[in-house]
Design a protein around this motif. Sequence first.
Motif, PDB file in Angstrom:
ATOM      1  N   PHE A 120       0.880  -1.177   0.000  1.00  0.00           N
ATOM      2  CA  PHE A 120       0.000   0.000   0.000  1.00  0.00           C
ATOM      3  C   PHE A 120       0.907   1.212   0.000  1.00  0.00           C
ATOM      4  O   PHE A 120       1.828   1.293   0.800  1.00  0.00           O
ATOM      5  CB  PHE A 120      -0.897   0.003   1.240  1.00  0.00           C
ATOM      6  N   PRO A 121       0.689   2.171  -0.898  1.00  0.00           N
ATOM      7  CA  PRO A 121       1.635   3.289  -1.019  1.00  0.00           C
ATOM      8  C   PRO A 121       1.549   4.280   0.129  1.00  0.00           C
ATOM      9  O   PRO A 121       0.483   4.527   0.691  1.00  0.00           O
ATOM     10  CB  PRO A 121       1.215   3.956  -2.339  1.00  0.00           C
ATOM     11  N   ASP A 122       2.713   4.843   0.482  1.00  0.00           N
ATOM     12  CA  ASP A 122       2.718   6.012   1.350  1.00  0.00           C
ATOM     13  C   ASP A 122       2.071   7.178   0.596  1.00  0.00           C
ATOM     14  O   ASP A 122       1.860   7.123  -0.615  1.00  0.00           O
ATOM     15  CB  ASP A 122       4.139   6.355   1.764  1.00  0.00           C
ATOM     16  N   TYR A 123       1.789   8.262   1.325  1.00  0.00           N
ATOM     17  CA  TYR A 123       0.902   9.289   0.787  1.00  0.00           C
ATOM     18  C   TYR A 123       1.582  10.535   0.224  1.00  0.00           C
ATOM     19  O   TYR A 123       0.915  11.377  -0.385  1.00  0.00           O
ATOM     20  CB  TYR A 123      -0.097   9.713   1.861  1.00  0.00           C
ATOM     21  N   PHE A 124       2.901  10.667   0.409  1.00  0.00           N
ATOM     22  CA  PHE A 124       3.594  11.853  -0.083  1.00  0.00           C
ATOM     23  C   PHE A 124       4.873  11.440  -0.796  1.00  0.00           C
ATOM     24  O   PHE A 124       5.519  10.465  -0.404  1.00  0.00           O
ATOM     25  CB  PHE A 124       3.954  12.798   1.073  1.00  0.00           C
ATOM     26  N   PRO A 125       5.279  12.186  -1.818  1.00  0.00           N
ATOM     27  CA  PRO A 125       6.585  11.935  -2.424  1.00  0.00           C
ATOM     28  C   PRO A 125       7.703  12.376  -1.502  1.00  0.00           C
ATOM     29  O   PRO A 125       7.510  13.204  -0.612  1.00  0.00           O
ATOM     30  CB  PRO A 125       6.548  12.791  -3.701  1.00  0.00           C
ATOM     31  N   GLY A 126       8.876  11.799  -1.697  1.00  0.00           N
ATOM     32  CA  GLY A 126      10.033  12.180  -0.897  1.00  0.00           C
ATOM     33  C   GLY A 126      10.872  10.978  -0.532  1.00  0.00           C
ATOM     34  O   GLY A 126      10.416   9.835  -0.602  1.00  0.00           O
ATOM     35  N   ARG A 127      12.110  11.231  -0.131  1.00  0.00           N
ATOM     36  CA  ARG A 127      12.984  10.139   0.266  1.00  0.00           C
ATOM     37  C   ARG A 127      12.390   9.420   1.478  1.00  0.00           C
ATOM     38  O   ARG A 127      11.914  10.046   2.420  1.00  0.00           O
ATOM     39  CB  ARG A 127      14.376  10.667   0.606  1.00  0.00           C
ATOM     40  N   GLY A 128      12.439   8.098   1.451  1.00  0.00           N
ATOM     41  CA  GLY A 128      11.862   7.297   2.517  1.00  0.00           C
ATOM     42  C   GLY A 128      10.466   6.832   2.219  1.00  0.00           C
ATOM     43  O   GLY A 128       9.922   5.986   2.927  1.00  0.00           O
ATOM     44  N   ARG A 129       9.857   7.363   1.167  1.00  0.00           N
ATOM     45  CA  ARG A 129       8.539   6.896   0.761  1.00  0.00           C
ATOM     46  C   ARG A 129       8.653   5.527   0.103  1.00  0.00           C
ATOM     47  O   ARG A 129       9.618   5.230  -0.583  1.00  0.00           O
ATOM     48  CB  ARG A 129       7.915   7.870  -0.243  1.00  0.00           C
ATOM     49  N   PHE A 130       7.609   4.708   0.300  1.00  0.00           N
ATOM     50  CA  PHE A 130       7.507   3.429  -0.395  1.00  0.00           C
ATOM     51  C   PHE A 130       6.239   3.426  -1.233  1.00  0.00           C
ATOM     52  O   PHE A 130       5.134   3.546  -0.707  1.00  0.00           O
ATOM     53  CB  PHE A 130       7.486   2.274   0.611  1.00  0.00           C
ATOM     54  N   ASP A 131       6.419   3.306  -2.546  1.00  0.00           N
ATOM     55  CA  ASP A 131       5.265   3.309  -3.447  1.00  0.00           C
ATOM     56  C   ASP A 131       4.402   2.066  -3.261  1.00  0.00           C
ATOM     57  O   ASP A 131       3.193   2.112  -3.459  1.00  0.00           O
ATOM     58  CB  ASP A 131       5.727   3.399  -4.899  1.00  0.00           C
ATOM     59  N   LEU A 132       5.035   0.944  -2.923  1.00  0.00           N
ATOM     60  CA  LEU A 132       4.289  -0.288  -2.677  1.00  0.00           C
ATOM     61  C   LEU A 132       4.857  -0.986  -1.445  1.00  0.00           C
ATOM     62  O   LEU A 132       4.922  -2.206  -1.386  1.00  0.00           O
ATOM     63  CB  LEU A 132       4.378  -1.223  -3.888  1.00  0.00           C
ATOM     64  N   GLY A 133       5.263  -0.215  -0.473  1.00  0.00           N
ATOM     65  CA  GLY A 133       6.057  -0.773   0.602  1.00  0.00           C
ATOM     66  C   GLY A 133       5.361  -1.063   1.885  1.00  0.00           C
ATOM     67  O   GLY A 133       4.401  -1.778   1.933  1.00  0.00           O
ATOM     68  N   ARG A 134       5.718  -0.456   2.913  1.00  0.00           N
ATOM     69  CA  ARG A 134       5.587  -0.798   4.309  1.00  0.00           C
ATOM     70  C   ARG A 134       4.170  -0.969   4.862  1.00  0.00           C
ATOM     71  O   ARG A 134       3.911  -0.630   6.007  1.00  0.00           O
ATOM     72  CB  ARG A 134       6.334   0.246   5.125  1.00  0.00           C
TER      73      ARG A 134
END
Length: 519
Positions: A120-134
């Motif tokens: 499930f993607p995190d909600y904001f762009p930026g370093r540390g974000r996971f598009d399909l991650g955590r």
Amino acid sequence: MTSHEWDDEADVVVVGSGAAGLSAAYTAGRSGLDVVVLEKSAAFGGTTAYSGAGIWLPGNHIVREAGVEDSVELGLEYLTVLVDGRTPEHLQRTYVETGPELVRFLTDTSQWLRFIHTPFPDYFPGRGRFDLGRGLFPAPVERADLGEAVDHLRATVAVDTFGILDGHPATTLVGGQALIGRFLRALADLDTVDLRRTSPVTGIIEADGEVTGVVVDSPEGARRIRARRGVILAAGGFEADADARRERHDIPGSDWTAGPVGVNTGEMITAGMDLGADSDLLDEAWWMPAVLFPNGHSAFAVGLQDGIFVGPDGKRFANELQPYDRMGHALKAYYEERGGYQRVWWILDSRHQIPPSFMQPSPDEQAFREAGLWVSADSAAELAELIGVPADALVATLERYDADAAAGVDTEFHRAEDPYDLFFVRFDRARALHPLDQPPLYAVQIVLGDLGTKGGLRIDEDARVVRADGTPIAGLYAAGNTAANVTGAIYPGPGAPIGTGMVWGYRAARHLAGVAAPA
């Protein structure tokens, strides 16, 4: 107040039975403390029981074992940049660093507390974000396996708020039902934890500057319960307080929240403030776009997949597919810029029989039409007349959107450019951005909903409630939506409300386990 004036006592009193409260109760009970959990309503689970139960805790072992190269460092970098100093950075660090410890503690100490990784993607762009991650979620569980522990589990929102009984009770529990059900079963193994329903707390007792217990309106009448070590407030926010919502959020009452009807009315926040506690973020909530239902309540429109939103001027004002809290903030800003609540419509074409989102429950078209909340027409001009917006403006809006969609680029709001926009359409840009050119067109009313308020009592790194000067109020702790959330005005990723609530409930209980009991 002397001991003979108490009707009951425990080491720890927990007020509220959502994920934050049960996390606190389980941790305290496993630490050998006697615990009383006081639930205001007749069912355990709070708003958590309605939720999808994502739990945002970067770097935990469940996600890492699923092959996601997540870490505390990445999560902290992502969060601190987004929050940008709005809340104390040491609290942000404590939250993120405690997450993996919490997950390990839960899974190591009970066979019932089991979690899975779901992309499930995190909600904001930026370093540390996971598009399909955590994405961390409770593992589904068979209701029968949990036994009597779930006899008083709060039902789903479809049952509680809308009275839809199809499939109730479910044989397999998922999401928030699974999370609360698993906690209730784990607590059943602890003979030190006493769960009490229909026990609203009406007051907090203080003596010589220290919180020593609570007053409960029990079925037997008012009772004073002593908390030998402390009281943990995890009673939700003030989302069901209509007057407070009008005053602090400038919306027409409390009917649009996703929280349980009439339950989370903010008394514990007020009680803490009356004791001198500082507060923060009272103008904030976990916002979302919601579909207005004929009974006056609304349903969370998560995972929007199509259509556009227009206001009274017949124009779009945001990227409709962006993360729900960001879309909710856009709705709130739209209201504020125009002096208050504005009627907003979700415009679709005949590709869909019902509005395309993961909405619970699904709208009943006939009931919606009878209530004037679902209208249709063969042309944009006709639809504009039905929903009360300028026809020339709506025609122009649709013409521009359709042209952009045909070209594959949203020149107004950059829709379908972010991974979240594409997640619910399986990363198919053609589904996320296509012309609305198949009549009839129809419109469904959208309002500003929320998953609960997120402003409350300020806390320190051990979840102790603090005064304006930062000094703690002895014996008083807060977690969940009763506490001002460490994420500030940001909703970083799926499960931040539950993740933060569970962490502070855990830390409060850990701290209380180390507090010496009075002689």
